[in-house]
Scaffold this motif. Structure first.
Motif, short mmCIF file in Angstrom:
data_model
loop_
_atom_site.label_atom_id
_atom_site.label_comp_id
_atom_site.label_asym_id
_atom_site.label_seq_id
_atom_site.Cartn_x
_atom_site.Cartn_y
_atom_site.Cartn_z
N SER A 92 36.56 73.06 4.16
CA SER A 92 35.11 73.30 4.15
C SER A 92 34.78 74.75 3.82
O SER A 92 33.68 75.06 3.39
N ALA A 103 30.48 72.98 4.62
CA ALA A 103 30.36 73.06 6.08
C ALA A 103 31.25 71.97 6.66
O ALA A 103 31.76 71.12 5.92
N CYS A 104 31.42 71.98 7.95
CA CYS A 104 32.28 71.00 8.60
C CYS A 104 31.52 70.29 9.71
O CYS A 104 30.72 70.91 10.42
N ALA A 105 31.77 68.99 9.84
CA ALA A 105 31.17 68.20 10.92
C ALA A 105 32.27 67.39 11.60
O ALA A 105 33.22 66.95 10.95
N ASP A 129 21.87 72.84 6.87
CA ASP A 129 23.07 73.35 7.55
C ASP A 129 24.22 73.62 6.58
O ASP A 129 25.18 74.32 6.93
N VAL A 130 24.14 73.04 5.38
CA VAL A 130 25.21 73.20 4.39
C VAL A 130 24.74 74.23 3.37
O VAL A 130 23.71 74.04 2.73
N ALA A 152 25.54 63.62 10.18
CA ALA A 152 26.46 64.76 10.21
C ALA A 152 25.74 66.06 10.51
O ALA A 152 26.21 66.87 11.31
N CYS A 153 24.59 66.27 9.84
CA CYS A 153 23.89 67.54 9.99
C CYS A 153 22.57 67.47 9.24
O CYS A 153 22.25 66.47 8.61
N HIS A 154 21.83 68.55 9.32
CA HIS A 154 20.64 68.71 8.48
C HIS A 154 21.09 69.23 7.12
O HIS A 154 22.08 69.96 7.02
N GLN A 155 20.37 68.89 6.10
CA GLN A 155 20.69 69.33 4.75
C GLN A 155 20.77 70.86 4.71
O GLN A 155 21.63 71.44 4.05
N LEU A 209 18.37 64.92 6.01
CA LEU A 209 19.54 64.70 6.86
C LEU A 209 20.72 64.24 6.01
O LEU A 209 20.56 63.55 5.01
N TYR A 248 24.27 62.13 5.98
CA TYR A 248 25.03 61.07 6.64
C TYR A 248 26.37 60.90 5.93
O TYR A 248 26.44 60.98 4.70
#
Length: 117
Positions: free
Chosen positions: A64, A28-30, A21-22, A16-19, A112, A114
């Motif tokens: 989010s 956050a939104c993915a 990023d939240v 979904a993203c890097h840690q 990361l 998931y």
């Protein structure tokens, strides 16, 4: 990456993203498989949650950006528009209405994030 709980349940883990990023104590939104998934990080509790981003009250993609907290120990998110609150564990509405959001398994590994679909 795919894990199989039993023959009926298959979970495919999506990056979904890097840690980082939240935001801490936020969300956050993915976009995963065409779905907007809200990801929440309770830094002080050391917990992560994932739900649909859509608030079922008015079908707005906003969860989010909602405020996270707890209600009698239950981690929750409040929709930023109409303040409907939802359990981050099972998706039930904690505001007394019959709304419900879908929750997803989440895995944080090596920086990361998931989401299991």
């Amino acid at each position: 990456m795919e894990l199989i709980a039993d023959k009926k349940d298959r979970i495919t883990w999506h990056l979904a993203c890097h840690q980082s990023d939240v935001p801490e104590e936020g969300g956050a939104c993915a976009l995963i498989e065409g779905k907007q998934i809200a990801i929440f990080h309770f830094t002080r509790r050391g917990e992560w949650y994932a739900t649909d981003n859509e608030c079922p009250h008015r079908q707005q993609m906003a969860l989010s950006r909602g405020m996270i907290g707890s209600q009698q120990g239950e981690p929750k998110v409040a929709c930023p528009f109409h303040k409907k609150t939802f359990s981050l564990k099972d998706g039930s509405c904690l505001s007394g209405e019959e709304y419900k959001i879908k929750t997803y398994p989440i895995l944080v590994k090596d920086g990361l994030v998931y989401i299991g679909i």
